[in-house]
Structures are given as structure tokens and as C-alpha cells.
Enzyme design. Structure first.
Site, PDB file in Angstrom:
ATOM      1  N   ARG A  55       0.825  -1.099  -0.031  1.00 47.72           N
ATOM      2  CA  ARG A  55       0.061  -0.219  -0.076  1.00 47.72           C
ATOM      3  C   ARG A  55       1.362   1.124  -0.326  1.00 47.72           C
ATOM      4  O   ARG A  55       0.517   2.783  -0.562  1.00 47.72           O
ATOM      5  CB  ARG A  55      -1.150  -0.111   0.692  1.00 47.72           C
ATOM      6  CG  ARG A  55      -2.245   1.351   0.935  1.00 47.72           C
ATOM      7  CD  ARG A  55      -3.426   0.827   1.800  1.00 47.72           C
ATOM      8  NE  ARG A  55      -2.371   0.958   3.375  1.00 47.72           N
ATOM      9  CZ  ARG A  55      -3.147   0.771   4.619  1.00 47.72           C
ATOM     10  NH1 ARG A  55      -4.377   0.601   4.628  1.00 47.72           N
ATOM     11  NH2 ARG A  55      -3.443   1.170   6.035  1.00 47.72           N
ATOM     12  N   LYS A 154      -2.751   6.842   0.980  1.00 46.71           N
ATOM     13  CA  LYS A 154      -2.575   7.309   2.118  1.00 46.71           C
ATOM     14  C   LYS A 154      -1.739   8.498   2.365  1.00 46.71           C
ATOM     15  O   LYS A 154      -0.316   7.936   2.795  1.00 46.71           O
ATOM     16  CB  LYS A 154      -2.303   5.838   3.612  1.00 46.71           C
ATOM     17  CG  LYS A 154      -1.632   6.296   4.819  1.00 46.71           C
ATOM     18  CD  LYS A 154      -2.250   4.928   5.386  1.00 46.71           C
ATOM     19  CE  LYS A 154      -2.189   5.070   6.525  1.00 46.71           C
ATOM     20  NZ  LYS A 154      -3.143   5.490   7.175  1.00 46.71           N
TER      21      LYS A 154
HETATM   22  N1  PMP Z   1      -9.285   4.744   6.979  1.00 46.28           N
HETATM   23  C1  PMP Z   1      -8.343   5.765   8.285  1.00 46.28           C
HETATM   24  C2  PMP Z   1      -8.427   6.888   7.212  1.00 46.28           C
HETATM   25  C3  PMP Z   1      -7.499   5.102   8.069  1.00 46.28           C
HETATM   26  O1  PMP Z   1      -6.188   6.790   8.660  1.00 46.28           O
HETATM   27  C4  PMP Z   1      -6.911   4.102   8.414  1.00 46.28           C
HETATM   28  C5  PMP Z   1      -5.104   4.234   9.603  1.00 46.28           C
HETATM   29  N2  PMP Z   1      -5.186   4.670  10.326  1.00 46.28           N
HETATM   30  C6  PMP Z   1      -7.866   3.288   8.296  1.00 46.28           C
HETATM   31  C7  PMP Z   1      -9.203   2.948   7.097  1.00 46.28           C
HETATM   32  C8  PMP Z   1      -7.543   2.049   8.657  1.00 46.28           C
HETATM   33  O2  PMP Z   1      -6.359   1.378   8.023  1.00 46.28           O
HETATM   34  P1  PMP Z   1      -5.522   0.073   8.412  1.00 46.28           P
HETATM   35  O3  PMP Z   1      -6.873  -1.050   8.872  1.00 46.28           O
HETATM   36  O4  PMP Z   1      -5.284  -0.234   7.431  1.00 46.28           O
HETATM   37  O5  PMP Z   1      -4.815   0.435   9.597  1.00 46.28           O
END
Ligand code: PMP
Length: 297
Positions: A55, A154
Site C-alpha cells: 500500500r 495514504k
Molecule cells: N481510514 C483511515 C482514514 C485511516 O487513516 C486508517 C488507518 N489508520 C484506516 C481507515 C484503517 O486502515 P488500516 O486497517 O489499514 O489501518
């Protein structure tokens, strides 16, 4: 080991936390130009490291940022930093910024991206949120439109989420639900959202404008294991209010039940049975399925 002795990786070198610094001319600092990841290590094993690295590299590609390390080298750098800090349970923050440039926007002025790996102790939500469930609100700040700045990237531009988080803090709750430009449910400030109704899971589809969470993907896997269907699609606030169960997923939060949204109890106002089952299975998986860090086992 006291926190100040924790070593931080910056561009191939380790620095003690108080000396781990980046130039004010770095475009990550000046413009939020860069990408990042948040990862967890449990029991000497890094959870879903490949997925997180993939990612990170996808996000970097989307903003035309070339990470100066191969994915394999980045993996080794993460392992090395964890080993040096002797952290078996950790929160890992990878940051790759555009690097040091001049005061203009032009990314070509940045010679080399800055690569930072922070490994630190994790700060967890108090156990009562997992036992009794959390209360959240819907915030007025809409999630970034995917055709403006896609939440699937991200990036270091988290102001959209921070403005939402400020509303959350002012309301005295823990998380906030963000709607997209169409008024449909997108995600929370740092977590994805799921509801369960009559033993079927529903979650906003990626094109609703969300980060495709790695914890979210793990829920898909566990649901398949439990023979519970998952629908990715459009989700209205009304569907959420009327759900039997609701929970959030994220690297930091893991799986956390939500029992009240905008003053409405979800189901009977207690964490639901499917949520509990997923939480239990998740906790089991992270202890044994992560990538073992040699020298930490
Ligand atoms: N949405 C946002 C905006 C995030 O920043 C995150 C990660 N903190 C998530 C969803 C969840 O993603 P993950 O399960 O990969 O941590």
C-alpha cells in the site's frame, strides 16, 4: 528501555528519539507532500507487513514519488529498527516524504525522498471500549472527494481527518463518522466502518472515498471463514442507525464495537455477537500469523 533511547531510522541511519529530526525544507513538512503507513508488531511478528508495504508503494506511485529503497530493503529496514529497539509489540510508522527542496511547490527541486521508520510502544484504547463499545458521532466535515485527493492514497495530507477529529474531540467522543460528498457513509477519521444486519456484513465500497484498510481486508477473510456474507457498496446513515451491530477497524484500534451513533443506540446498545466473534478471531490471528522478526523471537 526509556522512550528517549528508542532509535529512529532516518535515511539509513539510526538516531535516538530526541535527535531524530528532519529539515524544515523537507516538502513533507512544508506541504504534506509524502506518504505513510501505520503497522503493528505483535509478539515479535509484524502483522500484514507485505500488505502495508504494498500500500505504501502504491500510494507513492500515485503521487509520482519514487521510494529510494526496494520493497525488500524497506522490509529489512523495518526488521532492523525493531530488533535494535528490542520491540516485540510495537506501533511502526513508515514515512516517505518528497525530501528537502526549496520553498516552492516544485517536487523536482527535492533531490531525494526522506525515509523515516519510527518504532514505538503502542497506545491502546482503554479496555472498556472493547468490552462495552464506543460512542461515535457523524461529523460535518465531509471526506475528501476522490477526484480531488483520493482517500485511498495514504498521504501526509491528513488535515481533512484532523478537522473531523477536532469535531470528535469537541463532542467528547472517540471517533467520528465521515460522509462523502454525496452524503453516503465513507469512513471514520482513522478507521473503516462495518455494520451487521441479520448476520450479513456491510461496509462502504472503495469508490465511496475511503482508505482500503488492511484490518478491513482481514475482516473480509474472517467473514469468509465464518460463512458470513460481506457487501461492499453504498451505505446510508439510516442503514447504520438501524443496524444490529456496528464496529470500526484499523491498525491502531483493531476491531472496536460501536454501540451509539449520534445519540441512537445500535441494536440493543451492547457489542453484538458477530462483532465479538470477529474481535476474538482477530486477536488470535495477530499473535501467530504475522511475519516473524529474526532475533526477536
Ligand atoms: N481510514 C483511515 C482514514 C485511516 O487513516 C486508517 C488507518 N489508520 C484506516 C481507515 C484503517 O486502515 P488500516 O486497517 O489499514 O489501518
Amino acid at each position: 528501555m526509556s522512550d528517549d533511547t528508542l532509535q529512529v531510522y532516518i535515511d539509513g541511519q539510526l538516531y535516538p528519539k530526541p535527535e531524530a529530526k528532519i529539515s524544515v525544507y523537507d516538502h513533507g513538512f512544508l506541504y504534506g507532500d509524502g506518504v505513510f503507513e501505520g503497522i503493528r508488531a505483535y509478539n515479535g511478528r509484524v502483522w500484514r507487513l507485505t500488505e502495508h508495504l504494498e500500500r505504501l508503494y502504491r500510494s507513492a506511485k500515485a503521487i509520482l514519488l519514487e521510494i529510494p529503497l526496494s520493497l525488500g530493503e524497506m522490509r529489512e529496514a523495518v526488521f532492523h529498527t525493531l530488533r535494535v529497539n528490542r520491540l516485540r509489540d510495537a506501533y511502526i510508522r513508515l514515512v516517505v516524504s518528497r525530501g528537502v527542496g526549496d520553498l516552492g511547490l516544485d517536487p523536482r527541486k527535492c533531490q531525494k525522498p526522506s525515509v523515516v521508520i519510527i518504532t514505538d510502544r503502542i497506545q491502546l484504547y482503554p479496555p472498556e471500549f472493547y468490552e462495552k463499545g464506543m460512542e461515535i458521532i457523524t461529523v460535518t466535515t465531509r471526506r475528501n472527494a476522490p477526484d480531488v485527493l483520493n482517500p485511498a492514497i495514504k498521504s501526509m495530507n491528513y488535515l481533512n481527518n484532523i478537522l473531523a477529529k477536532i469535531e470528535v474531540i469537541r463532542a467528547g467522543v472517540q471517533e467520528g463518522l465521515m460522509l462523502n460528498q454525496q452524503g453516503l457513509v465513507a469512513e471514520c477519521t482513522g478507521d473503516n466502518i462495518f455494520i451487521a444486519t441479520r448476520n450479513v456484513l456491510y461496509t462502504p465500497a472503495s469508490h465511496m472515498g475511503i482508505l482500503e484498510g488492511i484490518t478491513r481486508a482481514t475482516v473480509f477473510e474472517m467473514a469468509a471463514e465464518f460463512n458470513v456474507p460481506v457487501h461492499e457498496g453504498a451505505l446510508s446513515l439510516l442503514q447504520v442507525y438501524g443496524a444490529d451491530e456496528c464496529f470500526l477497524t484499523g491498525t491502531g484500534a483493531e476491531i472496536v464495537p460501536v454501540v451509539r451513533i449520534d445519540g441512537r443506540d445500535i441494536g440493543d446498545g451492547q457489542p453484538g455477537p458477530l462483532t465479538r466473534r470477529l474481535m476474538a478471531r482477530f486477536r488470535e490471528k495477530v499473535q501467530t500469523e504475522g511475519e516473524p522478526v529474526e532475533g526477536l523471537m
